[in-house]
Scaffold this motif. Structure first.
Motif, short mmCIF file in Angstrom:
data_model
loop_
_atom_site.label_atom_id
_atom_site.label_comp_id
_atom_site.label_asym_id
_atom_site.label_seq_id
_atom_site.Cartn_x
_atom_site.Cartn_y
_atom_site.Cartn_z
N THR A 6 0.84 -1.19 0.00
CA THR A 6 0.00 0.00 0.00
C THR A 6 0.87 1.23 0.00
OG1 THR A 6 -0.12 0.06 2.39
CG2 THR A 6 -1.85 -1.17 1.23
N THR A 7 0.25 2.33 -0.31
CA THR A 7 0.99 3.59 -0.35
C THR A 7 0.80 4.39 0.92
OG1 THR A 7 -0.87 4.61 -1.48
CG2 THR A 7 0.92 3.71 -2.86
N ALA A 8 0.56 3.72 1.96
CA ALA A 8 0.39 4.41 3.25
C ALA A 8 1.71 5.03 3.66
CB ALA A 8 -0.08 3.41 4.30
N PRO A 9 1.68 6.19 4.27
CA PRO A 9 2.93 6.83 4.67
C PRO A 9 3.67 6.02 5.71
CG PRO A 9 1.03 8.04 5.52
CD PRO A 9 0.50 6.96 4.66
N MET A 10 4.97 6.05 5.57
CA MET A 10 5.82 5.30 6.50
C MET A 10 6.13 6.22 7.68
SD MET A 10 7.16 2.32 4.80
CE MET A 10 8.59 2.10 5.71
N PRO A 11 6.30 5.65 8.84
CA PRO A 11 6.66 6.49 9.98
C PRO A 11 8.09 7.00 9.82
CG PRO A 11 6.63 4.19 10.61
CD PRO A 11 6.10 4.26 9.21
N PRO A 12 8.42 8.19 10.27
CA PRO A 12 9.78 8.72 10.11
C PRO A 12 10.81 7.89 10.86
CG PRO A 12 8.48 10.15 11.55
CD PRO A 12 7.56 9.08 11.02
N GLN A 13 11.97 7.71 10.20
CA GLN A 13 13.05 6.92 10.80
C GLN A 13 13.97 7.88 11.55
OE1 GLN A 13 13.46 3.56 10.64
NE2 GLN A 13 11.53 3.40 9.56
N PRO A 14 14.50 7.43 12.66
CA PRO A 14 15.45 8.29 13.39
C PRO A 14 16.76 8.37 12.60
CG PRO A 14 15.27 6.18 14.48
CD PRO A 14 14.23 6.21 13.39
N PRO A 15 17.48 9.49 12.66
CA PRO A 15 18.75 9.60 11.91
C PRO A 15 19.78 8.62 12.45
CG PRO A 15 18.45 11.48 13.36
CD PRO A 15 17.19 10.68 13.44
N LEU A 16 20.66 8.15 11.53
CA LEU A 16 21.70 7.21 11.93
C LEU A 16 22.74 7.94 12.76
CD1 LEU A 16 22.20 5.19 8.65
CD2 LEU A 16 21.04 4.47 10.71
N ARG A 17 23.12 7.31 13.84
CA ARG A 17 24.15 7.92 14.69
C ARG A 17 25.46 7.22 14.43
NH1 ARG A 17 21.62 7.08 20.39
NH2 ARG A 17 23.59 6.02 20.48
N PRO A 18 26.56 7.99 14.36
CA PRO A 18 27.85 7.33 14.20
C PRO A 18 28.21 6.56 15.46
CG PRO A 18 28.14 9.69 14.51
CD PRO A 18 26.67 9.44 14.44
N ALA A 19 29.06 5.58 15.26
CA ALA A 19 29.47 4.77 16.40
C ALA A 19 30.28 5.64 17.37
CB ALA A 19 30.31 3.60 15.93
N PRO A 20 30.18 5.38 18.65
CA PRO A 20 30.95 6.19 19.61
C PRO A 20 32.45 5.98 19.43
CG PRO A 20 29.76 4.41 20.73
CD PRO A 20 29.34 4.39 19.30
N LYS A 21 33.23 6.94 19.88
CA LYS A 21 34.67 6.88 19.70
C LYS A 21 35.30 5.69 20.41
CE LYS A 21 35.43 11.76 18.89
NZ LYS A 21 36.15 12.95 19.29
N TRP A 22 34.74 5.30 21.57
CA TRP A 22 35.35 4.17 22.27
C TRP A 22 35.17 2.87 21.50
CZ3 TRP A 22 32.19 0.18 23.48
CH2 TRP A 22 30.81 0.44 23.52
N ALA A 23 34.09 2.78 20.68
CA ALA A 23 33.87 1.56 19.91
C ALA A 23 34.86 1.48 18.73
CB ALA A 23 32.44 1.52 19.38
N ARG A 24 35.19 2.63 18.16
CA ARG A 24 36.17 2.62 17.08
C ARG A 24 37.55 2.27 17.61
NH1 ARG A 24 34.92 8.23 14.25
NH2 ARG A 24 33.93 8.62 16.22
N LYS A 25 37.87 2.78 18.76
CA LYS A 25 39.19 2.51 19.33
C LYS A 25 39.34 1.04 19.69
CE LYS A 25 39.87 7.10 21.20
NZ LYS A 25 39.95 7.90 22.40
N ARG A 26 38.24 0.39 19.99
CA ARG A 26 38.29 -1.01 20.38
C ARG A 26 38.81 -1.87 19.23
NH1 ARG A 26 32.79 -3.76 21.99
NH2 ARG A 26 32.74 -2.02 23.40
#
Length: 149
Positions: A6-26
């Motif tokens: 169907t062409t029913a409107p989709m609910p808005p998606q939250p914006p993608l958040r970048p991974a936290p700095k501690w996760a990249r350092k891991r």
């Protein structure tokens, strides 16, 4: 149940958040450490081999040198065949109308050439202004010399 097409409107998606700095350092820091130790292990040699190669300098030894010399022969181009076409032209001198006066030098005063081919054939070319046989139609550049080329 709802239809997914169907062409029913989709609910808005939250914006993608970048991974936290501690996760990249891991992930990044251990990968860099591993690459550093692998590089040291691959670049190093055993102790005995490293000492013997560093202590002995290489002596220069003569080696054969290959030199290639090419000699090109310069050839003169063959001249193109020349084609000379000759044309026989009959020159007729038209007499000047009789005015009743006699010129001092009447040897060629009444010479007329219809074109430069006739003047060349008669051996009179180039014809200068004032000479017998000169006419303005023979002088293309109006410099006083007819049939000059």
């Amino acid at each position: 149940m709802t239809n997914p097409y169907t062409t029913a409107p989709m609910p808005p998606q939250p914006p993608l958040r970048p991974a936290p700095k501690w996760a990249r350092k891991r992930y990044v820091l251990p990968a860099l450490a591993l690459a550093f130790f692998i590089g040291i292990g691959a670049g190093g040699a055993s102790g005995d081999d490293a000492k013997t190669t560093a202590a002995k300098p290489k002596s220069a030894s003569p080696r054969p040198t290959v030199t290639v010399t090419t000699t090109a022969e310069a050839r003169e181009p063959e001249p193109a065949p020349t084609v000379t076409a000759t044309k026989t032209v009959k020159v007729t001198a038209t007499p000047a109308p009789d005015t009743g006066t006699v010129a001092d030098d009447d040897s060629g005063a009444d010479v007329y050439y219809a074109n430069c081919s006739e003047a060349h054939a008669a051996g009179a070319a180039p014809v200068h202004r004032g000479e017998p046989g000169y006419a303005s139609h023979l002088d293309r550049d109006n410099d006083g010399v007819g049939c000059d080329s």
